[in-house]
Motif scaffolding. Structure first.
Motif, PDB file in Angstrom:
ATOM      1  N   PRO A 148       0.818  -1.222   0.000  1.00  0.00           N
ATOM      2  CA  PRO A 148       0.000   0.000   0.000  1.00  0.00           C
ATOM      3  C   PRO A 148       0.851   1.272   0.000  1.00  0.00           C
ATOM      4  N   GLN A 149       1.975   1.251   0.724  1.00  0.00           N
ATOM      5  CA  GLN A 149       2.828   2.451   0.797  1.00  0.00           C
ATOM      6  C   GLN A 149       3.399   2.791  -0.579  1.00  0.00           C
ATOM      7  N   ALA A 152       0.580   4.204  -2.707  1.00  0.00           N
ATOM      8  CA  ALA A 152       0.230   5.572  -2.302  1.00  0.00           C
ATOM      9  C   ALA A 152       1.272   6.565  -2.827  1.00  0.00           C
ATOM     10  N   GLN A 156       0.492   9.586  -5.308  1.00  0.00           N
ATOM     11  CA  GLN A 156       0.812  10.962  -4.902  1.00  0.00           C
ATOM     12  C   GLN A 156       1.586  11.662  -6.027  1.00  0.00           C
ATOM     13  N   TYR A 168       0.855  12.860   1.587  1.00  0.00           N
ATOM     14  CA  TYR A 168       1.034  11.410   1.504  1.00  0.00           C
ATOM     15  C   TYR A 168       0.063  10.662   2.436  1.00  0.00           C
ATOM     16  N   LEU A 172      -2.465   7.731   1.302  1.00  0.00           N
ATOM     17  CA  LEU A 172      -2.336   6.375   1.852  1.00  0.00           C
ATOM     18  C   LEU A 172      -3.656   5.946   2.517  1.00  0.00           C
ATOM     19  N   VAL A 175      -5.993   4.835  -0.162  1.00  0.00           N
ATOM     20  CA  VAL A 175      -5.585   3.541  -0.715  1.00  0.00           C
ATOM     21  C   VAL A 175      -6.043   2.414   0.219  1.00  0.00           C
ATOM     22  N   LEU A 176      -5.818   2.612   1.527  1.00  0.00           N
ATOM     23  CA  LEU A 176      -6.179   1.572   2.496  1.00  0.00           C
ATOM     24  C   LEU A 176      -7.695   1.402   2.577  1.00  0.00           C
TER      25      LEU A 176
END
Ligand code: DC
Length: 223
Positions: A148-149, A152, A156, A168, A172, A175-176
């Motif tokens: 996920p990071q 993201a 971004q 950010y 994130l 996304v989560l």
């Protein structure tokens, strides 16, 4: 017999950019099923219906005519004859798409359409449930994912390039939230098909991901 390639995975894993370029190179039709869910999400928003309102969204379906038209380098999305290709990319439309895609009536509405597109032509179809539900007999199935990071960060950068910078942490969180919504729903949740090849692009750049994807598909499809 036509060849079908199913590419599933969470949002932001790079599916559409990779699949679009690969389809062009292989001479396959690229089918972006997310754009179909996005079009229904857009229609709900425009009609003043909450995308989470199952009965409200279901009542809209008879008024919706979708056409996913192949064009060089991608797909043109027509909603009741109107070109919504760019409009459906907006953030709020993505969230609406995630909500309407949890509704079984919406999934049933799109299923035949998607299967028909793969019946008569070689396709590279991108979505969440292509290998598990839409085309269980696909020639090749790929599950394209990334941490996920990493997704993201890419998102971004994309937003920054579009002149819409966002912190950010916020990207994130989105996304989560989308991952959670797409994987926890009862109807066709995002999951890897048993016979799918998993490709994790967390530590790969675009060109590396593209080369790996092409190699897997060509090998599996015997091309
Ligand atoms: O891939 P995308 O971000 O354009 O997809 C938008 C939303 O539609 C996403 O939240 C999940 C949903 N979707 C789905 O449920 N099944 C598909 N085959 C494609 C997309």
């Amino acid at each position: 017999m036509s060849i079908s390639v199913a590419i599933d995975g969470p949002s932001g894993a790079g599916k559409s950019t990779l699949a679009r370029r690969l389809a062009a190179e292989m001479g396959f039709v690229y089918v972006d099923t997310g754009a179909m869910y996005r079009s229904i999400g857009l229609f709900a928003l425009e009609s003043g219906i909450d995308p989470h309102d199952a009965a409200g969204v279901e009542a809209l379906l008879p008024q919706i005519h979708l056409e996913a038209r192949p064009v060089p380098g991608g797909q043109q999305m027509l909603l009741n004859g109107r070109d919504v290709t760019d409009q459906v990319r907006r953030e709020e439309v993505g969230m609406a798409a995630s909500a309407v895609s949890a509704l079984p009536a919406v999934r049933a509405f799109l299923l035949d359409k998607q299967r028909q597109m793969a019946a008569s032509q070689n396709v590279l179809m991108d979505g969440r449930d292509i290998g598990t539900v839409v085309l269980p007999g696909a020639t090749v199935k790929i599950f394209l994912t990334a941490a996920p990071q990493a997704r993201a960060l890419r998102r971004q950068k994309e937003l920054e390039a579009k002149g819409q910078p966002r912190p950010y942490g916020e990207v994130l969180a989105d996304v989560l939230q989308r991952d959670e919504q797409d994987s926890s729903r009862a109807a066709a949740p995002l999951r890897q098909a048993e016979d799918a090849v998993r490709l994790d692009t967390t530590y790969l750049d675009f060109e590396e991901s593209f080369a790996r994807l092409r190699e897997i598909i060509c090998r599996r499809a015997g091309l």
